[in-house]
Design an enzyme around this catalytic site. Sequence first.
Site, short mmCIF file in Angstrom:
data_model
loop_
_atom_site.label_atom_id
_atom_site.label_comp_id
_atom_site.label_asym_id
_atom_site.label_seq_id
_atom_site.Cartn_x
_atom_site.Cartn_y
_atom_site.Cartn_z
N SER A 11 0.84 -1.20 0.00
CA SER A 11 0.00 0.00 0.00
C SER A 11 0.88 1.26 0.00
CB SER A 11 -0.95 -0.04 1.20
OG SER A 11 -1.94 0.94 1.10
N ARG A 68 -11.63 6.54 9.73
CA ARG A 68 -11.18 5.15 9.74
C ARG A 68 -12.24 4.23 9.15
NH1 ARG A 68 -6.88 1.96 9.24
NH2 ARG A 68 -7.06 0.02 10.41
N ASP A 128 -8.71 -5.73 -5.52
CA ASP A 128 -8.35 -4.44 -4.93
C ASP A 128 -8.92 -3.31 -5.78
OD1 ASP A 128 -7.16 -2.23 -3.78
OD2 ASP A 128 -5.13 -3.04 -3.82
N HIS A 133 -8.02 -4.99 -0.89
CA HIS A 133 -6.70 -4.37 -0.71
C HIS A 133 -5.90 -5.02 0.41
CE1 HIS A 133 -3.70 -1.21 -0.98
NE2 HIS A 133 -3.85 -0.91 0.29
N ASP A 134 -6.56 -5.41 1.48
CA ASP A 134 -5.87 -5.98 2.64
C ASP A 134 -5.42 -7.42 2.43
OD1 ASP A 134 -5.62 -3.90 4.36
OD2 ASP A 134 -7.25 -4.46 5.69
#
Length: 589
Positions: free
Chosen positions: A154, A223, A319, A352-353
């Site tokens: 990232s 967040r 992603d 993405h993670d």
Amino acid sequence: MLPTNSVGLVETKTYSPQEPFHLECGRTLKNVCVAYETYGTLNAERNNAILVIHALTGDAHAAGFHSPGDKKTGWWDSMIGPGKAFDTTHYFVICSNNLGGCMGTTGPGSINPDTGKPYGMDFPPFTMTDIVNLQKKLVDYLGITKLVTVVGGSMGGMQVLEWSIQYPGMLQSAIVIASTAYLGAQALAFDVVGRNAILSDPEWAGGNYYGGEGPTNGLAIARMLGHITYLSMESMNKKFGRLRNKNARPDDQFTNQFEVGSYLSYQGQKFIARFDANSYLYITNAMDNFDLPERYGTLSKAFRNAHNVKFLVTSISSDWLFPSFQSQEIVQALRANDCDVTYFEIQSHYGHDAFLIETETMTKLISAFLWRISGKTTAVAEDKTIEQLPKDLLIRPDYRVIYNKIKKESKVLDLGCGDGRLLRLLMEFKQVRGFGVEINPELVIRCVEMGIPVVQADIDKGLSEYADKTFDYVILNQTLQTTHNPEGVMKQMLRIGRRVIIGFPNFGNWKIRLKMLFNGAMPISAALPDKWYETPNIHLFTMADFSNICSNLGVRILDRYYLKKKKIYKGGIFPNLFSEICIFELEGF
């Protein structure tokens, strides 16, 4: 008892440069402090060090435990430790908290030595280059002049790119994971909304909230918004769907009546307990302003001095924050600079993670890449494949023809390289500089295990970035018939290669003709073993067809070979009738 494959108990250390730290904005920081951790042992030669860089809100605690009773490991513990991808029995691994952070490294919440109060909004703006320059000071302090690799996912991947640009001579390799050379409009938009949530919180107080409650609501919302981008639609549907929150209260109807809302609220509350809102503002701003094409004119110009660095670039199929095409742009720019680059797209529904979750795939890929950097191949390749290579010359007559055509120490691109066996054969016994292109993800990993730089790509559209005559030889063996645009592929091969070698199954063989004549159905043969509805072949053609297209393209045929029952012929009667496989050597425009 701590797990046997853990780095064990670790301590966060600090380093403070003696001199003021100069920033790109023209300002300086006094008394800068860097928080960092190390795992493994630095060898006597000081040449086994790896720098791990965390993402947006990470910290220096990448592996191990801070105390015997600690239930939480470092954020990448699954990848760092004995026998893991970053094997601490071999490597000395470093991870530091980024500049502007709030986990021990100087940031907006640190004390300004000129005022005795927290910096707040008086903290100077900084860039990815500034972050990397501070990491460089730490590496220098540790007495390391060359890194085995620098790796980050990232935003950490952005810093890896910056390392390869600013300090290419210090790197043997660079691993860029789920990253980008710039943020697109959608990613910028999410950051803008997140920052606005913080700035709109009355408790932000112009950034001077230290000692008070602070903008906890705004930071939690930021967040929550960011966390959505780290997931994918599929992973969220699988995890939550439309499940109702059984513990919802009447006043939760607008926030937490669904499980997904409750989950995001939990993530927001957990985040405000460990992160500083001003750090979030500054770091996301630095990320937003990272734009290599804008800085250098084109992305390829950014890497003009990185040609001695070996790259591994990975992306995640699901992603949508940093989509795969952005990683592919990096790969294209690196290839335009003749860099040694391997590219792999991880197939995952986690979004993405996934680089923090898909440990098995990441371990295979990175372990094999690092072994290659060390001049070795994995045990799997060494034990099972390289020993078989000479046998392949006997078993595979097409390999034998191609092997004999390639000159020693030449530069070779193998398109549709499969498991890499032919390239490895050439690299091992003819010392060629070999590169592969393969679309099958399992075969790509196999190539990496074989020590081959390979790019996962579709050869129908993955060749345009190569410069003219980049390679001495371009090979396409048993693959042309599977392409959607054979003529276009051939044109690109002839453009980028001085010599082109193409092998293909001959649909004009007499056995195939007879089967078609008497059975009226698509034939199956040794060269064409699949049923018509299972075959990857799209364009079946004969030796005569291939000769015709060469003539139409104005291509010079330098040599041609005909294979029949594992025997090789250069001439003979009616080769189009009797050959099972044909191999042509061509010279282009």
